[in-house]
Design a protein around this motif. Structure first.
Motif, short mmCIF file in Angstrom:
data_model
loop_
_atom_site.label_atom_id
_atom_site.label_comp_id
_atom_site.label_asym_id
_atom_site.label_seq_id
_atom_site.Cartn_x
_atom_site.Cartn_y
_atom_site.Cartn_z
N GLY A 62 53.32 90.80 46.22
CA GLY A 62 54.32 90.51 45.20
C GLY A 62 54.11 89.21 44.45
N SER A 63 52.97 88.57 44.64
CA SER A 63 52.70 87.29 44.01
C SER A 63 51.91 87.47 42.71
N ASP A 64 52.24 86.63 41.71
CA ASP A 64 51.51 86.68 40.44
C ASP A 64 50.55 85.51 40.30
N SER A 65 50.10 84.99 41.42
CA SER A 65 49.20 83.83 41.41
C SER A 65 47.76 84.24 41.18
N ILE A 66 46.95 83.27 40.82
CA ILE A 66 45.51 83.47 40.65
C ILE A 66 44.90 83.99 41.96
N ALA A 67 45.29 83.38 43.06
CA ALA A 67 44.74 83.75 44.36
C ALA A 67 45.10 85.19 44.72
N ALA A 68 46.35 85.56 44.52
CA ALA A 68 46.81 86.90 44.89
C ALA A 68 46.09 87.98 44.09
N ILE A 69 46.01 87.78 42.78
CA ILE A 69 45.36 88.78 41.93
C ILE A 69 43.86 88.85 42.23
N GLY A 70 43.25 87.70 42.54
CA GLY A 70 41.83 87.70 42.90
C GLY A 70 41.57 88.49 44.17
N VAL A 71 42.42 88.29 45.18
CA VAL A 71 42.26 89.03 46.44
C VAL A 71 42.50 90.52 46.22
N ALA A 72 43.52 90.84 45.45
CA ALA A 72 43.80 92.25 45.16
C ALA A 72 42.63 92.91 44.44
N ALA A 73 42.05 92.19 43.48
CA ALA A 73 40.90 92.72 42.74
C ALA A 73 39.70 92.92 43.67
N HIS A 74 39.52 92.01 44.60
CA HIS A 74 38.43 92.13 45.58
C HIS A 74 38.58 93.41 46.39
N GLU A 75 39.79 93.70 46.84
CA GLU A 75 40.00 94.92 47.61
C GLU A 75 39.79 96.16 46.74
N CYS A 76 40.16 96.06 45.47
CA CYS A 76 39.86 97.15 44.53
C CYS A 76 38.35 97.35 44.42
N GLY A 77 37.61 96.25 44.53
CA GLY A 77 36.15 96.33 44.51
C GLY A 77 35.64 97.24 45.62
N GLN A 92 33.59 100.70 45.31
CA GLN A 92 32.37 100.93 46.09
C GLN A 92 32.43 102.31 46.76
N HIS A 93 33.58 102.61 47.33
CA HIS A 93 33.78 103.88 48.03
C HIS A 93 33.63 105.05 47.07
N GLN A 94 34.23 104.90 45.90
CA GLN A 94 34.16 105.96 44.89
C GLN A 94 32.72 106.22 44.45
N LYS A 95 31.94 105.16 44.30
CA LYS A 95 30.57 105.27 43.79
C LYS A 95 29.54 105.49 44.89
N PRO A 126 26.56 91.91 52.25
CA PRO A 126 26.39 92.46 50.89
C PRO A 126 27.59 93.25 50.42
N VAL A 127 28.32 93.88 51.35
CA VAL A 127 29.52 94.64 50.98
C VAL A 127 30.56 93.71 50.38
N GLU A 128 30.79 92.58 51.04
CA GLU A 128 31.81 91.63 50.58
C GLU A 128 31.37 90.91 49.31
N PHE A 129 30.11 90.51 49.24
CA PHE A 129 29.61 89.83 48.04
C PHE A 129 29.71 90.74 46.82
N ASN A 130 29.33 92.00 47.01
CA ASN A 130 29.36 92.95 45.91
C ASN A 130 30.80 93.22 45.45
N ALA A 131 31.73 93.32 46.40
CA ALA A 131 33.13 93.56 46.04
C ALA A 131 33.68 92.40 45.22
N SER A 132 33.31 91.18 45.59
CA SER A 132 33.76 90.01 44.83
C SER A 132 33.15 89.99 43.44
N ALA A 133 31.87 90.33 43.33
CA ALA A 133 31.22 90.36 42.03
C ALA A 133 31.87 91.40 41.12
N ARG A 134 32.19 92.55 41.69
CA ARG A 134 32.88 93.59 40.91
C ARG A 134 34.25 93.09 40.47
N ALA A 135 34.96 92.41 41.36
CA ALA A 135 36.31 91.92 41.04
C ALA A 135 36.27 90.93 39.88
#
Length: 234
Positions: free
Chosen positions: A92-107, A111-114, A172-181
């Motif tokens: 529920g946070s609109d902070s830079i950190a929160a959105i960054g972490v959320a985007a990382h998990e979307c990464g 990855q799973h989709q592709k 590489p899984v985590e690095f790639n997810a961050s790069a995608r985010a």
């Protein structure tokens, strides 16, 4: 190394201590960076969950649900159930950190989709590692009590090494997810240049925890090899 009064010092404990220090430093860096940027609001005004929904939809992913999970920085993507779980500090946070972490998990969801190969390999290793990590010390301790039975000890070390392989594949899984985010946040207009740079600091700090975990696991394996990896003793 022996000391007076019968005390014995195992020098390989230094490897465990080094691993623990590295892990604590990385964890401290992650927590302090997240706290810093959790106080900086993103211009878009989206919460972590809203940003995640937008990113997933823009990626053409409509079968992944976004749910709230208790805890701090317990965010993760569950590929088996196709659920993206965001912690209390992110959802529920609109902070830079929160959105960054959320985007990382979307990464990870992307990855799973592709069919990202390292993610597939890591997923396949999970049940093996869960069993192996629990049984490794059983075999090692049993080998010690059975008169330094090298076969049992070596098998235990092999099982332990599976956890190390898992840690290395995770990198590489985590690095790639961050790069995608970071790419998604910049390209979709969710964040501007300065905000993307700030998010990069958050995700880089998070990446350090995985590097530290892999280093600690390698040091733990090295210690086992030094202690028990030799030939049978007379």
């Amino acid at each position: 190394m022996f000391y007076p009064y019968g005390f014995y010092f195992d020098g390989t404990y230094l490897l465990i201590i080094i691993g623990a220090v590295i892990t604590m430093i990385a964890s401290s860096k992650m927590n302090s960076t997240f706290r810093r940027y959790s106080r900086v609001r993103c211009h878009c005004g989206l919460t972590g969950s809203q940003a995640a929904e937008r990113i997933l939809n823009q990626a053409g992913i409509y079968d992944v649900s976004v749910q709230r999970v208790r805890g701090n920085l317990t965010d993760h993507y569950d590929p088996r159930n196709k659920v993206l779980r965001l912690s209390d500090s992110t959802y529920g946070s609109d902070s830079i950190a929160a959105i960054g972490v959320a985007a990382h998990e979307c990464g990870h969801a992307i990855q799973h989709q592709k069919g990202y190969v390292p993610l597939t390999i890591r997923g396949a290793l999970v049940p093996i590692v869960n069993i192996g990590s629990n049984l490794s010390w059983v075999f090692i301790i049993a080998g010690i009590f059975l008169g330094m039975n090298q076969s049992l000890i070596h098998f235990g070390i092999i099982l332990f090494s599976l956890a190390v392989v898992f840690q290395l594949v995770t990198l590489p899984v985590e690095f790639n997810a961050s790069a995608r985010a970071l790419k998604i946040l910049g390209n979709t207009g969710i964040m501007y240049g300065d905000e993307v740079a700030q998010t990069r600091k958050v995700l880089s700090a998070a990446a350090l925890t995985y590097v530290a975990g892999a280093a600690a696991a390698l040091l733990g394996l090295l210690r086992l090899v030094l202690l028990f990896g030799g030939n049978d003793r007379d």
